[in-house]
Write a protein that holds these residues in place. Sequence first.
Motif, PDB file in Angstrom:
ATOM      1  N   VAL A  32       0.870  -1.166   0.000  1.00 45.62           N
ATOM      2  CA  VAL A  32       0.000   0.000   0.000  1.00 45.62           C
ATOM      3  C   VAL A  32       0.912   1.221   0.000  1.00 45.62           C
ATOM      4  O   VAL A  32       1.836   1.306   0.814  1.00 45.62           O
ATOM      5  CB  VAL A  32      -0.916   0.006   1.246  1.00 45.62           C
ATOM      6  N   THR A  33       0.689   2.138  -0.938  1.00 43.27           N
ATOM      7  CA  THR A  33       1.534   3.326  -1.022  1.00 43.27           C
ATOM      8  C   THR A  33       0.786   4.597  -0.644  1.00 43.27           C
ATOM      9  O   THR A  33       1.420   5.602  -0.326  1.00 43.27           O
ATOM     10  CB  THR A  33       2.128   3.492  -2.435  1.00 43.27           C
ATOM     11  N   ASP A  34      -0.549   4.550  -0.680  1.00 43.25           N
ATOM     12  CA  ASP A  34      -1.327   5.738  -0.354  1.00 43.25           C
ATOM     13  C   ASP A  34      -2.718   5.324   0.110  1.00 43.25           C
ATOM     14  O   ASP A  34      -3.308   4.397  -0.453  1.00 43.25           O
ATOM     15  CB  ASP A  34      -1.432   6.647  -1.583  1.00 43.25           C
ATOM     16  N   LEU A  35      -3.205   6.009   1.134  1.00 38.27           N
ATOM     17  CA  LEU A  35      -4.557   5.796   1.647  1.00 38.27           C
ATOM     18  C   LEU A  35      -5.226   7.145   1.860  1.00 38.27           C
ATOM     19  O   LEU A  35      -4.573   8.117   2.248  1.00 38.27           O
ATOM     20  CB  LEU A  35      -4.522   5.080   3.001  1.00 38.27           C
ATOM     21  N   ALA A  36      -6.507   7.182   1.618  1.00 32.58           N
ATOM     22  CA  ALA A  36      -7.352   8.330   1.934  1.00 32.58           C
ATOM     23  C   ALA A  36      -8.717   7.749   2.269  1.00 32.58           C
ATOM     24  O   ALA A  36      -8.994   6.591   1.930  1.00 32.58           O
ATOM     25  CB  ALA A  36      -7.440   9.280   0.741  1.00 32.58           C
ATOM     26  N   PRO A  37      -9.564   8.495   2.934  1.00 31.29           N
ATOM     27  CA  PRO A  37     -10.894   7.955   3.224  1.00 31.29           C
ATOM     28  C   PRO A  37     -11.573   7.452   1.949  1.00 31.29           C
ATOM     29  O   PRO A  37     -11.708   8.180   0.965  1.00 31.29           O
ATOM     30  CB  PRO A  37     -11.636   9.149   3.835  1.00 31.29           C
ATOM     31  N   GLY A  38     -11.913   6.164   1.951  1.00 31.97           N
ATOM     32  CA  GLY A  38     -12.591   5.543   0.818  1.00 31.97           C
ATOM     33  C   GLY A  38     -11.722   5.158  -0.347  1.00 31.97           C
ATOM     34  O   GLY A  38     -12.224   4.665  -1.354  1.00 31.97           O
ATOM     35  N   ARG A  39     -10.385   5.310  -0.235  1.00 33.84           N
ATOM     36  CA  ARG A  39      -9.494   5.035  -1.364  1.00 33.84           C
ATOM     37  C   ARG A  39      -8.181   4.416  -0.902  1.00 33.84           C
ATOM     38  O   ARG A  39      -7.699   4.723   0.177  1.00 33.84           O
ATOM     39  CB  ARG A  39      -9.175   6.321  -2.119  1.00 33.84           C
ATOM     40  N   ALA A  40      -7.605   3.578  -1.775  1.00 27.77           N
ATOM     41  CA  ALA A  40      -6.280   3.004  -1.515  1.00 27.77           C
ATOM     42  C   ALA A  40      -5.554   2.834  -2.837  1.00 27.77           C
ATOM     43  O   ALA A  40      -6.168   2.539  -3.862  1.00 27.77           O
ATOM     44  CB  ALA A  40      -6.400   1.652  -0.817  1.00 27.77           C
ATOM     45  N   HIS A  41      -4.239   3.022  -2.806  1.00 27.85           N
ATOM     46  CA  HIS A  41      -3.380   2.767  -3.963  1.00 27.85           C
ATOM     47  C   HIS A  41      -2.349   1.739  -3.527  1.00 27.85           C
ATOM     48  O   HIS A  41      -1.693   1.913  -2.497  1.00 27.85           O
ATOM     49  CB  HIS A  41      -2.673   4.044  -4.428  1.00 27.85           C
ATOM     50  N   ILE A  42      -2.230   0.648  -4.296  1.00 25.15           N
ATOM     51  CA  ILE A  42      -1.217  -0.352  -3.988  1.00 25.15           C
ATOM     52  C   ILE A  42      -0.425  -0.669  -5.246  1.00 25.15           C
ATOM     53  O   ILE A  42      -0.894  -0.474  -6.367  1.00 25.15           O
ATOM     54  CB  ILE A  42      -1.798  -1.636  -3.352  1.00 25.15           C
ATOM     55  N   VAL A  43       0.803  -1.152  -5.028  1.00 24.16           N
ATOM     56  CA  VAL A  43       1.719  -1.454  -6.130  1.00 24.16           C
ATOM     57  C   VAL A  43       2.331  -2.821  -5.887  1.00 24.16           C
ATOM     58  O   VAL A  43       2.774  -3.123  -4.779  1.00 24.16           O
ATOM     59  CB  VAL A  43       2.842  -0.394  -6.229  1.00 24.16           C
ATOM     60  N   ARG A  44       2.356  -3.621  -6.938  1.00 17.19           N
ATOM     61  CA  ARG A  44       3.125  -4.869  -6.906  1.00 17.19           C
ATOM     62  C   ARG A  44       4.297  -4.678  -7.851  1.00 17.19           C
ATOM     63  O   ARG A  44       4.120  -4.399  -9.039  1.00 17.19           O
ATOM     64  CB  ARG A  44       2.294  -6.062  -7.357  1.00 17.19           C
ATOM     65  N   ALA A  45       5.497  -4.806  -7.298  1.00 24.34           N
ATOM     66  CA  ALA A  45       6.712  -4.634  -8.095  1.00 24.34           C
ATOM     67  C   ALA A  45       6.764  -5.699  -9.186  1.00 24.34           C
ATOM     68  O   ALA A  45       6.440  -6.868  -8.950  1.00 24.34           O
ATOM     69  CB  ALA A  45       7.947  -4.717  -7.207  1.00 24.34           C
ATOM     70  N   TYR A  46       7.182  -5.277 -10.364  1.00 26.90           N
ATOM     71  CA  TYR A  46       7.309  -6.199 -11.486  1.00 26.90           C
ATOM     72  C   TYR A  46       8.376  -7.234 -11.169  1.00 26.90           C
ATOM     73  O   TYR A  46       9.421  -6.913 -10.601  1.00 26.90           O
ATOM     74  CB  TYR A  46       7.683  -5.433 -12.749  1.00 26.90           C
ATOM     75  N   GLY A  47       8.091  -8.485 -11.511  1.00 24.52           N
ATOM     76  CA  GLY A  47       9.057  -9.544 -11.272  1.00 24.52           C
ATOM     77  C   GLY A  47       8.847 -10.698 -12.231  1.00 24.52           C
ATOM     78  O   GLY A  47       7.835 -10.773 -12.944  1.00 24.52           O
ATOM     79  N   GLY A  48       9.806 -11.589 -12.222  1.00 28.68           N
ATOM     80  CA  GLY A  48       9.728 -12.774 -13.055  1.00 28.68           C
ATOM     81  C   GLY A  48       8.484 -13.582 -12.756  1.00 28.68           C
ATOM     82  O   GLY A  48       7.957 -13.569 -11.648  1.00 28.68           O
ATOM     83  N   GLY A  49       7.988 -14.244 -13.752  1.00 33.75           N
ATOM     84  CA  GLY A  49       6.827 -15.099 -13.580  1.00 33.75           C
ATOM     85  C   GLY A  49       5.496 -14.368 -13.703  1.00 33.75           C
ATOM     86  O   GLY A  49       4.444 -14.985 -13.555  1.00 33.75           O
ATOM     87  N   MET A  50       5.514 -13.057 -13.963  1.00 33.24           N
ATOM     88  CA  MET A  50       4.256 -12.316 -14.073  1.00 33.24           C
ATOM     89  C   MET A  50       3.707 -12.307 -15.504  1.00 33.24           C
ATOM     90  O   MET A  50       2.537 -11.991 -15.706  1.00 33.24           O
ATOM     91  CB  MET A  50       4.434 -10.867 -13.595  1.00 33.24           C
TER      92      MET A  50
END
Length: 142
Positions: A32-50
């Motif tokens: 999770v990189t950012d939160l606000a009331p009613g909202r969230a931003h998350i990131v999955r780092a790019y990696g092998g097998g994706m």
Amino acid sequence: MAQPDLKLDVAGVNALMARAFPDAPVEALPQVTDLAPGRAHIVRAYGGGMLRPGGVISGPNLMSLADTAAYALILAHIGDQLMAVTSSLVMNFLRGALPGDLHADASFLRLGRRIAVCDVKLWTESQDRLAAQATVTYAIPS
């Protein structure tokens, strides 16, 4: 819809997610990189097998991140209730997600006492070039 209050901050949600999935490799666990009331931003780092054949990020990776983003959003607002469970996930694939870090923005369509419905938008290139959109419903324990 009035936006609900946050019960956890970014660090709190990331710690709770790490506790919920202790066997997940750290590099595979979205952050999770950012939160606000009613909202969230998350990131999955790019990696092998994706990637799937064709050189784009696979559908199961996109679906997993959509589900994880909804779960993180819900936990941020209800607190330490790890037994919230997915009851529905509808995925719309809009274009191939090119290799790169996978981003998800989640927002509530509804947050009730027993059910939460989230809208999740996913991309790699730019938020203006969505790769997918999901509607994710969670059952919340009483």
